[in-house]
Motif scaffolding. Structure first.
Motif, PDB file in Angstrom:
ATOM      1  N   UNK B  63       0.812  -1.218   0.000  1.00 36.58           N
ATOM      2  CA  UNK B  63       0.000   0.000   0.000  1.00 36.58           C
ATOM      3  C   UNK B  63       0.843   1.265   0.000  1.00 36.58           C
ATOM      4  N   UNK B  64       1.846   1.297   0.888  1.00 43.24           N
ATOM      5  CA  UNK B  64       2.577   2.548   1.081  1.00 43.24           C
ATOM      6  C   UNK B  64       3.259   3.012  -0.200  1.00 43.24           C
ATOM      7  N   UNK B  65       3.814   2.084  -0.963  1.00 43.84           N
ATOM      8  CA  UNK B  65       4.515   2.452  -2.193  1.00 43.84           C
ATOM      9  C   UNK B  65       3.557   2.535  -3.372  1.00 43.84           C
ATOM     10  N   UNK B  66       2.524   1.687  -3.371  1.00 45.07           N
ATOM     11  CA  UNK B  66       1.560   1.710  -4.481  1.00 45.07           C
ATOM     12  C   UNK B  66       0.872   3.070  -4.570  1.00 45.07           C
ATOM     13  N   UNK B  67       0.521   3.655  -3.427  1.00 45.60           N
ATOM     14  CA  UNK B  67      -0.158   4.958  -3.488  1.00 45.60           C
ATOM     15  C   UNK B  67       0.803   6.061  -3.940  1.00 45.60           C
ATOM     16  N   UNK B  68       2.075   5.905  -3.611  1.00 48.27           N
ATOM     17  CA  UNK B  68       3.072   6.892  -4.053  1.00 48.27           C
ATOM     18  C   UNK B  68       3.261   6.803  -5.571  1.00 48.27           C
ATOM     19  N   UNK B 104       0.592   8.019   5.480  1.00 47.17           N
ATOM     20  CA  UNK B 104       1.957   8.465   5.777  1.00 47.17           C
ATOM     21  C   UNK B 104       2.748   8.604   4.478  1.00 47.17           C
ATOM     22  N   UNK B 105       2.606   7.622   3.579  1.00 49.25           N
ATOM     23  CA  UNK B 105       3.309   7.676   2.303  1.00 49.25           C
ATOM     24  C   UNK B 105       2.870   8.862   1.454  1.00 49.25           C
ATOM     25  N   UNK B 106       1.564   9.095   1.389  1.00 55.22           N
ATOM     26  CA  UNK B 106       1.049  10.173   0.537  1.00 55.22           C
ATOM     27  C   UNK B 106       1.408  11.550   1.080  1.00 55.22           C
ATOM     28  N   UNK B 107       1.293  11.717   2.401  1.00 59.27           N
ATOM     29  CA  UNK B 107       1.642  13.015   2.981  1.00 59.27           C
ATOM     30  C   UNK B 107       3.133  13.269   2.782  1.00 59.27           C
ATOM     31  N   UNK B 108       3.945  12.214   2.931  1.00 59.40           N
ATOM     32  CA  UNK B 108       5.390  12.370   2.766  1.00 59.40           C
ATOM     33  C   UNK B 108       5.736  12.794   1.336  1.00 59.40           C
ATOM     34  N   UNK B 109       5.219  12.065   0.338  1.00 60.42           N
ATOM     35  CA  UNK B 109       5.581  12.413  -1.042  1.00 60.42           C
ATOM     36  C   UNK B 109       5.042  13.793  -1.415  1.00 60.42           C
ATOM     37  N   UNK B 110       3.831  14.120  -0.918  1.00 63.39           N
ATOM     38  CA  UNK B 110       3.233  15.423  -1.242  1.00 63.39           C
ATOM     39  C   UNK B 110       4.044  16.574  -0.638  1.00 63.39           C
ATOM     40  N   UNK B 111       4.575  16.347   0.567  1.00 61.76           N
ATOM     41  CA  UNK B 111       5.446  17.360   1.180  1.00 61.76           C
ATOM     42  C   UNK B 111       6.734  17.498   0.369  1.00 61.76           C
ATOM     43  N   UNK B 123      -7.028  12.249  -0.727  1.00 60.73           N
ATOM     44  CA  UNK B 123      -7.950  11.209  -0.270  1.00 60.73           C
ATOM     45  C   UNK B 123      -8.225  10.112  -1.304  1.00 60.73           C
ATOM     46  N   UNK B 124      -8.526  10.465  -2.547  1.00 60.58           N
ATOM     47  CA  UNK B 124      -8.797   9.388  -3.517  1.00 60.58           C
ATOM     48  C   UNK B 124      -7.624   8.422  -3.690  1.00 60.58           C
ATOM     49  N   UNK B 125      -6.395   8.933  -3.590  1.00 63.09           N
ATOM     50  CA  UNK B 125      -5.233   8.041  -3.703  1.00 63.09           C
ATOM     51  C   UNK B 125      -5.182   7.081  -2.511  1.00 63.09           C
ATOM     52  N   UNK B 126      -5.463   7.618  -1.343  1.00 68.11           N
ATOM     53  CA  UNK B 126      -5.464   6.768  -0.144  1.00 68.11           C
ATOM     54  C   UNK B 126      -6.570   5.716  -0.235  1.00 68.11           C
ATOM     55  N   UNK B 127      -7.715   6.109  -0.783  1.00 68.62           N
ATOM     56  CA  UNK B 127      -8.814   5.148  -0.940  1.00 68.62           C
ATOM     57  C   UNK B 127      -8.419   4.021  -1.887  1.00 68.62           C
TER      58      UNK B 127
END
Lengths: 317, 317
Positions: B63-68, B104-111, B123-127
């Protein structure tokens, strides 16, 4: 002997997504009861106006007197009561006509007896009136008629009724198309089981609507006023339903739906001015379709029933 | 190259009556991601600790890398990213473990990319991460994990997520009994249709719960925390469920239920002190029954993910 006059308001039950749990009171229309205590030992229904002769005259069968009989029985009191019921609103209209009568009767007798019960304690008697009138002891009309405002019936067993905050200026447009749908039949067309998926959509909307009321978020109220469970089954009973919705939204209504089991429709609006535009548009459309209608516009009625003392008169019975 | 550390919190989905529409974030447990940008042109998952070797190492599958990957594809950017995932919470526990990793992955990459998207837009990416992890793109874990606080997912189509007011001091007791129920299976035991009567009871309670949150009415929150639809089907999967509820309520919990699809249970409490008493009682009971458990106590986490800059390091990939 003592006499009193009580006005009880019409109500909009369900509020789109909140079937059986949400309702609100308006300032007009409503029903008026004039009640006199006397020494007859009997509850009599002596005047009944505005029903075109269609409601029962037998005091055991008419909601307004039946709830008074049941209330007095509960108190263990034998008391002569003469009731005059002035129906100042259509019935079979989805505007809570039977509720207005029952609530006016109950508030009147409770005032005359010296308020032994609170308004909340009158609720179960009013609900029994609903059972008599339409076969089901629902509370989403009688609770707002008794308490005023926006009311959540959280639970029936045990009965738990909650008044919700009302956003400033929130107004209601009501249009009663002159066609008839008895509540009993409108309930009978409902399915007994629904898809879990639809139930989830519905409780998401109910949650949004309540949050919108509580936080005065008109946009959220508007987005939440969608009923995927009941309206699809009942809308077919109401003439021009989809067009009426479209017109209401074009006039900036926050949301539109069926009032109770119909045929009346309602729109929540951010102001009285918007509500007036909505009713004008809806009545024009119905008129085009050859259907007469009656419209009402009011802010949400926070007060509930209105009690007026009247000059003592000689009871008729 | 740039590096960052992000903690994303565990979450309690459903909150008893609010299946698929309500959730909240806690302060602990949660997952931590350390992320480094590099020149590899690849998203790699270089460290994965705390999962006992049970989660996929393939970056397309975790999950963590797939969403990134999906986030970068959306931006149309080819960017080398090295991910370290530290699972500081159990998974398969009903505490939103996959959500915490994805968020955590999405907030990190977005930052690291300079915040091109808002938290809501992540949100849609996390979903989609949820769909990968448990077969269903539900939002009631990822939305509170991303946004913090108490969150209502009013609608999925279109996605409409609303942060609700949180009563002062409202706290959450969590107990994870060491038994495993995969979310996918917990969802499969649900019926596809439910009685309309139960749906009405449920949306009355959802409405009451939301009104209770919005008006800080703890009594109403307590009375509303009843789930007649999902809990009766899922409670059987959780050891000693009825006794745990009884104990929680005896310790003055406002309400008790299954966290997400279980096996963790949660209680909402008026204070941290009450929440500590609740977890003590529940853990003692489970221990008596020979079942190990882990407990967490926190106030509602209003902040959501926590972002920390870290010293730049040489990326491993």
């Amino acid at each position: 002997m003592k006499s009193i006059k009580v006005f009880a308001p019409a109500t909009v039950a369900n509020l789109s997504c909140g079937y059986d749990v949400l309702g609100l009171a308006v300032h007009a229309p409503g029903d008026e009861v004039i009640m006199h205590l006397n020494n007859s030992g009997q509850v009599t229904l002596d005047v009944l106006e505005g029903d075109e002769g269609r409601l029962p005259r037998n005091p055991e069968k008419n909601t307004v007197s039946a709830v008074v009989i049941s209330y007095l029985r509960h108190l263990g009191v034998t008391q002569g009561v003469s009731i005059e019921l002035y129906k100042l609103m259509p019935f079979g209209s989805g505007l809570g006509s039977s509720s207005a009568s029952a609530v006016a009767g109950l508030v009147a007798i409770n005032e005359l007896m010296g308020q032994p019960l609170t308004r909340e304690e009158l609720l179960p008697f009013a609900m029994e009136g609903e059972r008599l009138a339409c076969g089901n002891a629902h509370a989403d009309n009688v609770a707002p008629a008794l308490l005023g405002g926006l009311v959540l019936v959280r639970s029936y067993h045990p009965l738990d009724v909650v008044r919700l905050p009302v956003p400033q200026g929130l107004s209601c447009a009501l249009v009663y198309p002159h066609v008839e749908i008895p509540t009993r039949e409108a309930r009978q067309i409902l399915k007994t089981h629904i898809p879990l998926r639809d139930a989830v959509t519905q409780w998401g909307n109910v949650a949004g609507l309540v949050a919108g009321f509580c936080t005065s978020d008109l946009g959220l109220i508007s987005r939440s006023m969608q009923d995927v469970v009941i309206e699809p089954m009942r809308a077919m009973l109401i003439p021009c339903f989809d067009e009426l919705r479209q017109l209401a939204l074009e006039q900036q209504a926050l949301g539109f739906g069926i009032s109770g089991s119909g045929p009346s429709v309602f729109a929540l609006c951010s102001s009285l001015a918007v509500a007036h535009k909505v009713t004008a548009a809806l009545e024009a459309k119905l008129s085009e379709a050859g259907i007469g209608s009656t419209a009402y516009v009011s802010e949400i009625n926070l007060q509930g029933p209105v009690v007026k003392n009247v000059q003592p008169v000689l009871a008729k019975a």
